[in-house]
Design an enzyme around this catalytic site. Structure first.
Site, PDB file in Angstrom:
ATOM      1  N   PHE A 243      10.139  14.844   2.778  1.00 38.83           N
ATOM      2  CA  PHE A 243      10.973  14.067   1.197  1.00 38.83           C
ATOM      3  C   PHE A 243      11.925  14.546   1.161  1.00 38.83           C
ATOM      4  O   PHE A 243      12.015  14.745  -0.055  1.00 38.83           O
ATOM      5  CB  PHE A 243       9.371  14.317   0.310  1.00 38.83           C
ATOM      6  CG  PHE A 243       8.124  13.723   0.770  1.00 38.83           C
ATOM      7  CD1 PHE A 243       7.973  12.262   1.352  1.00 38.83           C
ATOM      8  CD2 PHE A 243       7.274  14.624   1.592  1.00 38.83           C
ATOM      9  CE1 PHE A 243       5.891  11.831   1.525  1.00 38.83           C
ATOM     10  CE2 PHE A 243       6.127  14.706   1.287  1.00 38.83           C
ATOM     11  CZ  PHE A 243       5.320  12.866   2.104  1.00 38.83           C
ATOM     12  N   GLY A 512      15.873   5.291   7.752  1.00 36.90           N
ATOM     13  CA  GLY A 512      15.896   5.340   9.261  1.00 36.90           C
ATOM     14  C   GLY A 512      14.957   4.046  10.392  1.00 36.90           C
ATOM     15  O   GLY A 512      15.600   3.373  10.880  1.00 36.90           O
ATOM     16  N   ARG A 616      13.185  -7.915   6.470  1.00 38.39           N
ATOM     17  CA  ARG A 616      12.049  -7.868   7.080  1.00 38.39           C
ATOM     18  C   ARG A 616      11.048  -7.309   7.273  1.00 38.39           C
ATOM     19  O   ARG A 616      11.285  -5.440   7.839  1.00 38.39           O
ATOM     20  CB  ARG A 616      13.114  -8.157   8.786  1.00 38.39           C
ATOM     21  CG  ARG A 616      12.102  -8.503   9.702  1.00 38.39           C
ATOM     22  CD  ARG A 616      12.202  -8.646  11.787  1.00 38.39           C
ATOM     23  NE  ARG A 616      12.959  -9.761  11.151  1.00 38.39           N
ATOM     24  CZ  ARG A 616      13.187 -10.750  11.895  1.00 38.39           C
ATOM     25  NH1 ARG A 616      12.314 -11.161  11.523  1.00 38.39           N
ATOM     26  NH2 ARG A 616      14.395 -11.058  12.188  1.00 38.39           N
ATOM     27  N   ASN A 619       6.500  -3.293  10.511  1.00 40.98           N
ATOM     28  CA  ASN A 619       5.597  -3.601  10.158  1.00 40.98           C
ATOM     29  C   ASN A 619       4.656  -3.136   9.207  1.00 40.98           C
ATOM     30  O   ASN A 619       5.000  -1.945   8.418  1.00 40.98           O
ATOM     31  CB  ASN A 619       5.096  -2.036  11.452  1.00 40.98           C
ATOM     32  CG  ASN A 619       3.489  -1.408  11.429  1.00 40.98           C
ATOM     33  OD1 ASN A 619       2.885  -1.760  10.126  1.00 40.98           O
ATOM     34  ND2 ASN A 619       2.727  -1.200  12.044  1.00 40.98           N
ATOM     35  N   LYS A 689      15.621  -3.964   5.398  1.00 39.31           N
ATOM     36  CA  LYS A 689      15.709  -3.148   4.608  1.00 39.31           C
ATOM     37  C   LYS A 689      14.859  -2.385   4.119  1.00 39.31           C
ATOM     38  O   LYS A 689      13.570  -1.425   4.913  1.00 39.31           O
ATOM     39  CB  LYS A 689      16.607  -3.796   3.042  1.00 39.31           C
ATOM     40  CG  LYS A 689      17.748  -4.469   3.227  1.00 39.31           C
ATOM     41  CD  LYS A 689      17.972  -4.950   1.917  1.00 39.31           C
ATOM     42  CE  LYS A 689      17.559  -6.171   1.949  1.00 39.31           C
ATOM     43  NZ  LYS A 689      17.684  -6.459   0.740  1.00 39.31           N
ATOM     44  N   GLY A 690      15.681  -0.684   3.867  1.00 37.34           N
ATOM     45  CA  GLY A 690      15.360   0.508   3.570  1.00 37.34           C
ATOM     46  C   GLY A 690      13.521  -0.105   2.469  1.00 37.34           C
ATOM     47  O   GLY A 690      14.101  -0.617   1.668  1.00 37.34           O
ATOM     48  N   GLY A 692      11.274   3.117   2.503  1.00 43.10           N
ATOM     49  CA  GLY A 692      10.828   4.535   2.323  1.00 43.10           C
ATOM     50  C   GLY A 692      10.091   4.677   1.021  1.00 43.10           C
ATOM     51  O   GLY A 692       9.129   5.414   0.960  1.00 43.10           O
ATOM     52  N   GLU A 693      11.787   4.435   0.138  1.00 45.24           N
ATOM     53  CA  GLU A 693      11.890   4.981  -1.264  1.00 45.24           C
ATOM     54  C   GLU A 693      11.499   4.323  -1.503  1.00 45.24           C
ATOM     55  O   GLU A 693      11.725   4.261  -3.526  1.00 45.24           O
ATOM     56  CB  GLU A 693      12.848   6.160  -1.299  1.00 45.24           C
ATOM     57  CG  GLU A 693      13.285   7.326  -0.518  1.00 45.24           C
ATOM     58  CD  GLU A 693      14.058   8.165   0.407  1.00 45.24           C
ATOM     59  OE1 GLU A 693      15.160   6.722  -0.106  1.00 45.24           O
ATOM     60  OE2 GLU A 693      14.387   8.872  -0.340  1.00 45.24           O
TER      61      GLU A 693
HETATM   62 MO1  MOS Z   1      15.208  11.300   1.817  1.00 43.86          MO
HETATM   63  S1  MOS Z   1      14.737  12.227  -0.476  1.00 43.86           S
HETATM   64  O1  MOS Z   1      16.819  10.856   1.669  1.00 43.86           O
HETATM   65  O2  MOS Z   1      14.170  12.362   2.537  1.00 43.86           O
END
Ligand code: MOS
Length: 731
Positions: A243, A512, A616, A619, A689-690, A692-693
């Site tokens: 994080f 990532g 896209r 998963n 695209k991202g 995660g956040e």
């Molecule tokens: Mo994130 S806060 O860029 O691991």
């Protein structure tokens, strides 16, 4: 062989035409069984031959110099092998290389709790005993402990903007808000403790650690030790959450490496939970002045977002608080800026969506306030202010289903059934309210490399130093390779987390999956071309499925096409012109229903929905899980999370998971995630695209906007604890 691809222009949607059918599917994470059965070995679980234990000792002053210590006494204690007080681990290289390099020979203390020494002993208990006995002497200096009064510097860079005439637009406005929101410091609070086990073989260091960005971490560690990068190998195959706190190396890694070198034995240093809270990076508090003005039709005429954050003196990072304010809404008169106070607290760094996670608490609160002033539905108001082109850079947007997310989410949530007038819905002693907020997070991609090996027996191996910090990297990289090469998912093995493998983007900034995924894609594209040549068909006519290639009326098993052995290909992906030429972001909308107890002021989130479009979806299960996790953080930011620093000496007060109030299961209601279909052709060759956040970026504002709808109490000081709500409730 290697193939490079630079993202200068859209790439064909190859993954829409492949035949295996594993991409997007909600497949399980392949490393999941290893983790839940304890067979995935984390850094702290290493047990190397001859390994000894180190315990860090922390400064007990906020600012000053170490002038001496009773190390001779400690060295004579049972089992103690050494006391190391080395300037090289005094400071925390916080931000993937952006932190200031420690000064050789310095014994300066910059914050209370800073690591200043390491005691190494045969056993952990002996090391801990020695560490407790180590007494340091200091020459104290005056510390700056209050972010409000500490001296500050302006960020003169691109975060500063003065466009048009904000003051005139505010003066002429039909409706406006000029409000200040504050957010407290946050901690990443990853489950896995920061830990390192260092072992030297001659002049080569192998470090088992827990990190997010191995390519950078290797460079940071080598630089901190003053040795060439080629002599460092980092292994981080499993990471129990980061994080942001594991973007850069932390002091225990450098300390373990130094001690292991001196002692000629492997050294393990595991931070305690208290040390993790008190010496790894955290998120700054923010004070954010929001000025928004609109005309009678509800079109924004002014957008002002000026914030104050903090960091240690000399650190280059500062929270990009207004990151999404730059592109989310229209309005020609704009003023954005930032001051960075210099305070003696633990290093401030990236924590879960640096920028949007706290900036949107203010922006989306102020948008809700202005919608109310205008008598407009918050969704209608936002939709009216979706810009055609980036309001500051005058460039187009890539795929942006922002309005669709609000509309689809509103339908699923039942938004139309809410009562827009605050304080109208009751359920016994609970006041019920509904709120929404936008989700937005800038999309980033970074250079990334991966090797893909395709074997005659119909299996593939993906290798890269990419990390999986709980996000699903093992799963999605396997899916991309399986899809591209026409293999069942079980036939693809993914190896990660070793700096001897091709350097990847790492896990950070939600980049990532797209970056590392694109490198795997690029390698597989090249392998497909080779297979097509060998089969005798054009690459576009090639179909790969279950280890069989077909095309141009021919059909062959991989074993026939690879009769002279396995194929190995390295894919290199790098960002290109599309990064600058279009504004890229992931979007969404949050909806929350809360109950606020009219007697106690306690808020319970009753249900929450997030609707997202992030290109896209690679998963569907890991993506959904990321979004849910983000929304849980959002509930925490809204209601409970606050890292407290003692105003007298700047030490972290609530330094464990009992006192730092993350939402637990009972705090989290039914959290629903709706993922919209999207392809972003400008983002990367796999059109993702991202994500995660994205799920945290705005989430807390939906909760606090719902509190307003429930009670009429507008909380601008996060978190919205009951004491802040009580004053706004009718008796
Ligand atoms: Mo994130 S806060 O860029 O691991």
């Amino acid at each position: 062989m290697s193939t490079s691809f630079r993202m200068d222009a859209p790439y064909p949607r190859v993954l829409d035409r492949t035949a295996q059918g594993v991409i997007h599917r909600p497949l399980d994470r392949p490393e999941g069984p290893l983790k839940v059965t304890g067979r995935a070995t984390y850094a702290a679980e290493q047990a190397l031959e001859g390994q000894v234990e180190g315990v860090l000792v922390r400064a007990t002053v906020a600012r000053g110099r170490v002038t001496g210590m009773n190390d001779a006494l400690v060295r004579a204690m049972p089992g103690v092998l050494g006391v190391f007080a080395d300037a090289r681990f005094l400071r925390n290289p916080a931000q993937g290389g952006a932190g200031e390099a420690p000064v050789q020979g310095s014994t300066e203390v910059f914050y209370h709790g800073q690591p200043v020494a390491l005691v190494v002993a045969e056993t952990f208990e002996q090391a801990r005993h020695g560490a407790a006995a180590l007494a340091l002497r200091y020459e104290e200096a005056e510390a700056q402990l209050d972010p409000e009064t500490a001296e500050s510097v302006d960020r003169p860079d691109k975060r500063k903007l003065d466009q048009g005439d904000l003051d005139a637009a505010m003066a002429d406005a039909h409706a406006k808000v000029d409000v200040t929101y504050t957010t407290p410091p946050h901690h990443s609070a990853a489950m896995e403790l920061h830990a390192s086990v260092a072992e030297w073989t001659g002049d080569r260091l192998t470090l088992h650690g827990s990190f997010q960005m191995l390519k950078y971490n290797k460079a940071e560690l080598a630089d901190a030790l003053g040795i060439p990068r080629e002599r460092v190998r980092i292994l981080s195959p499993y990471v129990g959450g980061g994080f942001g706190s594991k973007l850069g190396i932390s002091p225990e890694a450098v300390a373990a490496a130094i001690a292991a070198h001196e002692l000629g034995r492997p050294v393990r240093v595991v931070m305690t939970r208290q040390q993790v809270f008190g010496m790894t990076t955290h998120r700054t508090s923010t004070r954010q002045r929001m000025r928004l003005a609109a005309d009678a039709e509800g079109h924004l005429t002014a957008v002002g977002h000026e914030d104050r954050v903090y960091n240690l003196p000399g650190e280059s990072f500062s929270e990009p608080t207004a990151q999404s304010t730059h592109f989310l809404y229209s309005g020609v008169n704009r003023r954005l800026g930032q001051e960075v106070a210099r305070v003696n607290r633990t290093c401030a760094g990236s924590v879960r969506a640096p920028g949007e996670a706290v900036g949107m608490l203010a922006l989306e609160g102020a948008m809700d306030e202005l919608a109310h002033e205008l008598g407009l539905d918050p969704i209608a108001f936002r939709k009216r202010n979706i810009p055609d082109r980036h309001p500051e850079k005058d460039i187009p947007y890539s795929a942006r289903r922002f309005a669709d997310c609000m509309d689809e989410g509103a339908r699923l949530f039942g938004w139309d059934a809410r009562n827009p007038t605050p304080g109208q819905l009751h359920d016994g002693e609970w006041l019920i309210g509904h709120g929404m907020a936008a989700a937005a997070r800038v999309n980033m991609v970074s250079a990334s490399q991966a090797r893909v090996i395709l074997r005659p027996e119909g299996t593939a191996l993906v290798e890269t130093d990419m990390t999986d910090i709980g996000t699903g990297t093992y799963a999605i990289l396997g899916q991309i390779a399986a899809e591209m090469l026409g293999l069942p998912i079980a036939a693809v093995e993914v190896r990660l987390g070793d700096t001897d493998l091709p350097p990847a983007a790492g896990s950070g900034g939600s980049h990532g999956a797209s970056s590392a995924g694109s490198s795997v894609f690029v390698a597989c594209e090249s392998l497909r071309t080779t297979l097509a040549e060998r089969l005798g068909c054009a690459p576009d006519d090639l179909t790969l499925k279950d280890g069989i290639a077909t095309g141009a009326n021919r059909r062959a098993k991989f074993a026939e096409l690879l009769s002279d052995g396995a194929l190995s290909e390295e894919g290199h992906f790098e960002p290109g012109r599309t990064k600058k030429e279009v504004s890229q972001a992931s979007y969404g909308a949050f909806f929350a229903e809360v109950g606020v107890n009219r007697i106690t002021g306690e808020t319970r989130v009753r249900r929450m929905l997030g609707t997202f479009a992030a290109g896209r979806i690679l998963n569907e299960k890991t993506a959904r899980s990321q979004c849910q996790g983000g929304m849980i953080w959002g509930i925490g930011a809204a209601l409970t999370e606050e890292l407290a620093f003692d105003p007298r000496d700047g030490h972290v007060v609530n330094q464990d998971l009992a006192e730092y109030h993350l939402p637990v299961n009972l705090d989290c209601p039914q959290i629903e995630v709706q993922l919209l279909e999207e392809r972003d052709d400008m983002a990367c060759p796999i059109q993702s695209k991202g994500i995660g956040e994205l799920g945290i970026s705005g989430a807390g504002a939906a909760v606090v906007n719902a509190i307003y709808n429930a009670t009429g109490a507008r909380v601008r000081d996060y978190p919205a604890t009951l004491d802040k709500i009580l004053g706004g409730l009718d008796d």
